[in-house]
Design an enzyme around this catalytic site. Structure first.
Site, PDB file in Angstrom:
ATOM      1  N   TYR A 143      -4.465 104.888  29.523  1.00 39.96           N
ATOM      2  CA  TYR A 143      -3.770 103.772  28.869  1.00 39.96           C
ATOM      3  C   TYR A 143      -4.658 102.527  28.855  1.00 39.96           C
ATOM      4  O   TYR A 143      -4.917 101.944  27.801  1.00 39.96           O
ATOM      5  CB  TYR A 143      -2.471 103.494  29.623  1.00 39.96           C
ATOM      6  CG  TYR A 143      -1.606 102.409  29.017  1.00 39.96           C
ATOM      7  CD1 TYR A 143      -0.892 102.628  27.843  1.00 39.96           C
ATOM      8  CD2 TYR A 143      -1.485 101.164  29.646  1.00 39.96           C
ATOM      9  CE1 TYR A 143      -0.086 101.629  27.304  1.00 39.96           C
ATOM     10  CE2 TYR A 143      -0.684 100.177  29.107  1.00 39.96           C
ATOM     11  CZ  TYR A 143       0.025 100.409  27.938  1.00 39.96           C
ATOM     12  OH  TYR A 143       0.820  99.410  27.408  1.00 39.96           O
ATOM     13  N   ARG A 184      10.056 102.804  34.372  1.00 44.33           N
ATOM     14  CA  ARG A 184       9.573 101.443  34.617  1.00 44.33           C
ATOM     15  C   ARG A 184      10.513 100.739  35.579  1.00 44.33           C
ATOM     16  O   ARG A 184      11.673 101.114  35.735  1.00 44.33           O
ATOM     17  CB  ARG A 184       9.463 100.667  33.303  1.00 44.33           C
ATOM     18  CG  ARG A 184       8.186 101.018  32.575  1.00 44.33           C
ATOM     19  CD  ARG A 184       7.933 100.133  31.391  1.00 44.33           C
ATOM     20  NE  ARG A 184       8.494 100.677  30.177  1.00 44.33           N
ATOM     21  CZ  ARG A 184       8.195 100.228  28.959  1.00 44.33           C
ATOM     22  NH1 ARG A 184       7.330  99.248  28.809  1.00 44.33           N
ATOM     23  NH2 ARG A 184       8.748 100.749  27.888  1.00 44.33           N
TER      24      ARG A 184
HETATM   25  P1  NAD Z   1       7.949 102.316  23.816  1.00 43.22           P
HETATM   26  O1  NAD Z   1       7.443 103.570  24.455  1.00 43.22           O
HETATM   27  O2  NAD Z   1       9.418 102.044  23.875  1.00 43.22           O
HETATM   28  O3  NAD Z   1       7.505 102.262  22.292  1.00 43.22           O
HETATM   29  C1  NAD Z   1       6.355 102.877  21.785  1.00 43.22           C
HETATM   30  C2  NAD Z   1       6.726 103.515  20.451  1.00 43.22           C
HETATM   31  O4  NAD Z   1       5.553 104.117  19.884  1.00 43.22           O
HETATM   32  C3  NAD Z   1       7.763 104.644  20.595  1.00 43.22           C
HETATM   33  O5  NAD Z   1       8.751 104.505  19.608  1.00 43.22           O
HETATM   34  C4  NAD Z   1       6.939 105.909  20.389  1.00 43.22           C
HETATM   35  O6  NAD Z   1       7.698 106.994  19.892  1.00 43.22           O
HETATM   36  C5  NAD Z   1       5.872 105.423  19.429  1.00 43.22           C
HETATM   37  N1  NAD Z   1       4.625 106.210  19.463  1.00 43.22           N
HETATM   38  C6  NAD Z   1       3.927 106.586  20.558  1.00 43.22           C
HETATM   39  N2  NAD Z   1       2.826 107.279  20.184  1.00 43.22           N
HETATM   40  C7  NAD Z   1       2.846 107.312  18.821  1.00 43.22           C
HETATM   41  C8  NAD Z   1       1.985 107.890  17.855  1.00 43.22           C
HETATM   42  N3  NAD Z   1       0.873 108.574  18.212  1.00 43.22           N
HETATM   43  N4  NAD Z   1       2.304 107.755  16.540  1.00 43.22           N
HETATM   44  C9  NAD Z   1       3.421 107.098  16.164  1.00 43.22           C
HETATM   45  N5  NAD Z   1       4.285 106.535  17.049  1.00 43.22           N
HETATM   46  C10 NAD Z   1       3.989 106.645  18.359  1.00 43.22           C
HETATM   47  O7  NAD Z   1       7.130 101.126  24.458  1.00 43.22           O
HETATM   48  P2  NAD Z   1       7.290  99.551  24.297  1.00 43.22           P
HETATM   49  O8  NAD Z   1       7.566  98.994  25.640  1.00 43.22           O
HETATM   50  O9  NAD Z   1       8.188  99.223  23.170  1.00 43.22           O
HETATM   51  O10 NAD Z   1       5.793  99.139  23.927  1.00 43.22           O
HETATM   52  C11 NAD Z   1       5.392  98.876  22.601  1.00 43.22           C
HETATM   53  C12 NAD Z   1       3.916  98.479  22.576  1.00 43.22           C
HETATM   54  O11 NAD Z   1       3.724  97.316  23.371  1.00 43.22           O
HETATM   55  C13 NAD Z   1       2.986  99.553  23.136  1.00 43.22           C
HETATM   56  O12 NAD Z   1       1.807  99.595  22.341  1.00 43.22           O
HETATM   57  C14 NAD Z   1       2.672  99.063  24.510  1.00 43.22           C
HETATM   58  O13 NAD Z   1       1.406  99.505  24.958  1.00 43.22           O
HETATM   59  C15 NAD Z   1       2.721  97.557  24.340  1.00 43.22           C
HETATM   60  N6  NAD Z   1       3.029  96.878  25.601  1.00 43.22           N
HETATM   61  C16 NAD Z   1       4.295  96.918  26.115  1.00 43.22           C
HETATM   62  C17 NAD Z   1       4.563  96.285  27.343  1.00 43.22           C
HETATM   63  C18 NAD Z   1       5.938  96.278  27.943  1.00 43.22           C
HETATM   64  O14 NAD Z   1       6.120  95.689  29.011  1.00 43.22           O
HETATM   65  N7  NAD Z   1       6.952  96.864  27.344  1.00 43.22           N
HETATM   66  C19 NAD Z   1       3.532  95.628  28.005  1.00 43.22           C
HETATM   67  C20 NAD Z   1       2.254  95.637  27.465  1.00 43.22           C
HETATM   68  C21 NAD Z   1       2.020  96.242  26.246  1.00 43.22           C
HETATM   69  N1  UDP Z   2       7.957 100.086  40.771  1.00 44.48           N
HETATM   70  C1  UDP Z   2       8.784 100.233  41.886  1.00 44.48           C
HETATM   71  N2  UDP Z   2       9.834 101.094  41.804  1.00 44.48           N
HETATM   72  C2  UDP Z   2      10.133 101.780  40.668  1.00 44.48           C
HETATM   73  C3  UDP Z   2       9.306 101.614  39.521  1.00 44.48           C
HETATM   74  C4  UDP Z   2       8.219 100.759  39.625  1.00 44.48           C
HETATM   75  O1  UDP Z   2       8.558  99.616  42.931  1.00 44.48           O
HETATM   76  O2  UDP Z   2      11.129 102.536  40.667  1.00 44.48           O
HETATM   77  C5  UDP Z   2       6.826  99.143  40.868  1.00 44.48           C
HETATM   78  C6  UDP Z   2       5.496  99.713  40.425  1.00 44.48           C
HETATM   79  O3  UDP Z   2       4.846 100.369  41.510  1.00 44.48           O
HETATM   80  C7  UDP Z   2       4.768  98.466  39.983  1.00 44.48           C
HETATM   81  C8  UDP Z   2       5.872  97.575  39.430  1.00 44.48           C
HETATM   82  O4  UDP Z   2       7.089  98.075  39.971  1.00 44.48           O
HETATM   83  O5  UDP Z   2       4.182  97.809  41.098  1.00 44.48           O
HETATM   84  C9  UDP Z   2       5.954  97.582  37.906  1.00 44.48           C
HETATM   85  O6  UDP Z   2       5.992  98.924  37.488  1.00 44.48           O
HETATM   86  P1  UDP Z   2       6.154  99.353  35.973  1.00 44.48           P
HETATM   87  O7  UDP Z   2       5.919 100.833  35.906  1.00 44.48           O
HETATM   88  O8  UDP Z   2       7.432  98.832  35.430  1.00 44.48           O
HETATM   89  O9  UDP Z   2       5.004  98.551  35.194  1.00 44.48           O
HETATM   90  P2  UDP Z   2       3.429  98.332  35.457  1.00 44.48           P
HETATM   91  O10 UDP Z   2       3.023  98.912  36.782  1.00 44.48           O
HETATM   92  O11 UDP Z   2       2.789  99.041  34.317  1.00 44.48           O
HETATM   93  O12 UDP Z   2       3.290  96.871  35.430  1.00 44.48           O
END
Ligand code: NAD
Ligand code: UDP
Length: 311
Positions: A143, A184
């Site tokens: 990732y 998450r």
């Molecule tokens: P999510 O998993 O809910 O959404 C991702 C979407 O992309 C899903 O609908 C999935 O089906 C689609 N997808 C995955 N692979 C694909 C592919 N090869 N072709 C077409 N569609 C595909 O995640 P999210 O939290 O909504 O995240 C959206 C974007 O934001 C992602 O790129 C993620 O890396 C980025 N992002 C999210 C967070 C967060 O905290 N949620 C933080 C940092 C970055």
């Molecule tokens: N985490 C936790 N318990 C859970 C899920 C996640 O303590 O059930 C912790 C995880 O180890 C991390 C933080 O929460 O330190 C955020 O995790 P998440 O997977 O949401 O996002 P990311 O690590 O990608 O920021």
């Protein structure tokens, strides 16, 4: 405008589609439904300005649009580690395909990058100038490194082919429509609390995260897309930092749960601290988050409580 949102059926993508439709645009949601769901966009289906395409961005596609928001990529560690090779392909081949399309049709393209490009950061809070501390061979690398290469591709298509790009680095975002099974921290703790189950803190809970409510993020994304003369990268996130233990206690209090906190092993390469420096976003975009954690968590708890009630 006609706007393409890849990953539009996911958590953030569905909120972005909704907002863009509200703003009067035509929206094409493209998704392979790996982690996204039709439930997230079902309420938009009756809108004649909304279209859905089932497609995987690893395969080329050509559409005529003015803007491309590239969000397609699984975002939770459980999902992106399930098929790590596919995760890399999505970030690398998928981004190349979309950049090729943007170049051909002269569309502006925004890449949803991530705070994970900073890895386990040694600079705190994280500024955009920091190059990061990423393990290239660990279980999070598919990732983190995939997203880093996607940023490189964006910059190279910009320098080499004059593609009109924007890069945002999203920090932990939460809100309604997060997938229940994505592991998450927000969805896990919410569901555990609402079921009065033990809250699973990984490690000793001293690691920190900063949580941004999804509506704030979407506002920042659109401001960045429509900002002229600034391509980023720019951090988008809420700078209020909590330890994971504090966060667990907050969720127990807000939900009124009878849960107790238990401690499980910390996953490999789990970043110890994370907080965005958002001075660039506030200076260039006039953007700061408006929804405080308490309000955002209450709204999110309402969503998960409804989901549980519906079974
Ligand atoms: P999510 O998993 O809910 O959404 C991702 C979407 O992309 C899903 O609908 C999935 O089906 C689609 N997808 C995955 N692979 C694909 C592919 N090869 N072709 C077409 N569609 C595909 O995640 P999210 O939290 O909504 O995240 C959206 C974007 O934001 C992602 O790129 C993620 O890396 C980025 N992002 C999210 C967070 C967060 O905290 N949620 C933080 C940092 C970055
Ligand atoms: N985490 C936790 N318990 C859970 C899920 C996640 O303590 O059930 C912790 C995880 O180890 C991390 C933080 O929460 O330190 C955020 O995790 P998440 O997977 O949401 O996002 P990311 O690590 O990608 O920021």
């Amino acid at each position: 405008m006609r706007i393409l949102v890849t990953g539009g059926a996911g958590f953030i993508g569905s909120h972005l589609c909704e907002r863009l439709l509200d703003d009067g645009h035509d929206v094409i949601c493209l998704d392979n439904f790996y982690t996204g769901s039709k439930d997230n966009i079902i309420h938009l289906m009756d809108n004649h300005r909304f279209e859905v395409i089932r497609h995987d961005i690893v395969e080329p596609i050509l559409l005529e649009v003015d803007r491309i928001y590239n969000l397609a990529c699984p975002a939770s560690p459980v999902h992106y580690q399930y098929n790590p090779v596919k995760t890399v392909k999505t970030s690398v081949m998928g981004t190349i395909n979309l950049l090729g399309m943007a170049k051909r049709i002269k569309a502006r393209i925004l890449q949803a990058s991530t705070s994970e490009v900073y890895g386990d950061p040694q600079v705190h809070p994280q500024t955009e100038g920091y190059w990061g501390n990423v393990n290239p061979i660990g279980i999070r690398s598919c990732y983190d490194e995939g997203k880093r290469v996607a940023e490189t591709l964006m910059m190279d298509y910009h320098r080499q082919n004059k593609v009109d790009i924007r890069i945002i680095r999203i920090f932990n975002t939460y809100g309604p429509r997060m997938a229940e099974n994505d592991g998450r921290v927000v969805s896990n703790f919410m569901l555990q609390a609402l079921r009065n189950e033990d809250i699973t803190v990984y490690g000793d809970g001293s690691q920190t995260r900063s949580f941004c409510y999804v509506d704030d993020l979407v506002e920042g994304m659109i401001r960045m897309m429509e900002c002229d003369g600034f391509i980023g990268p720019v951090n988008l996130g809420n700078p209020v930092e909590n330890t994971i233990l504090e966060f667990a206690e907050k969720i127990v209090r807000i939900t009124g749960a009878a849960s107790r906190v238990i401690f499980n092993p910390l996953p490999q390469d789990d970043p110890k601290q994370r907080r965005p420096d958002i001075s660039l976003a506030s200076g260039k975009l006039g953007w700061t988050p408006a929804v405080d954690l308490e309000t955002g968590l209450r709204r999110t708890a309402g969503y998960f409580a409804d989901r549980l009630a519906k079974g």
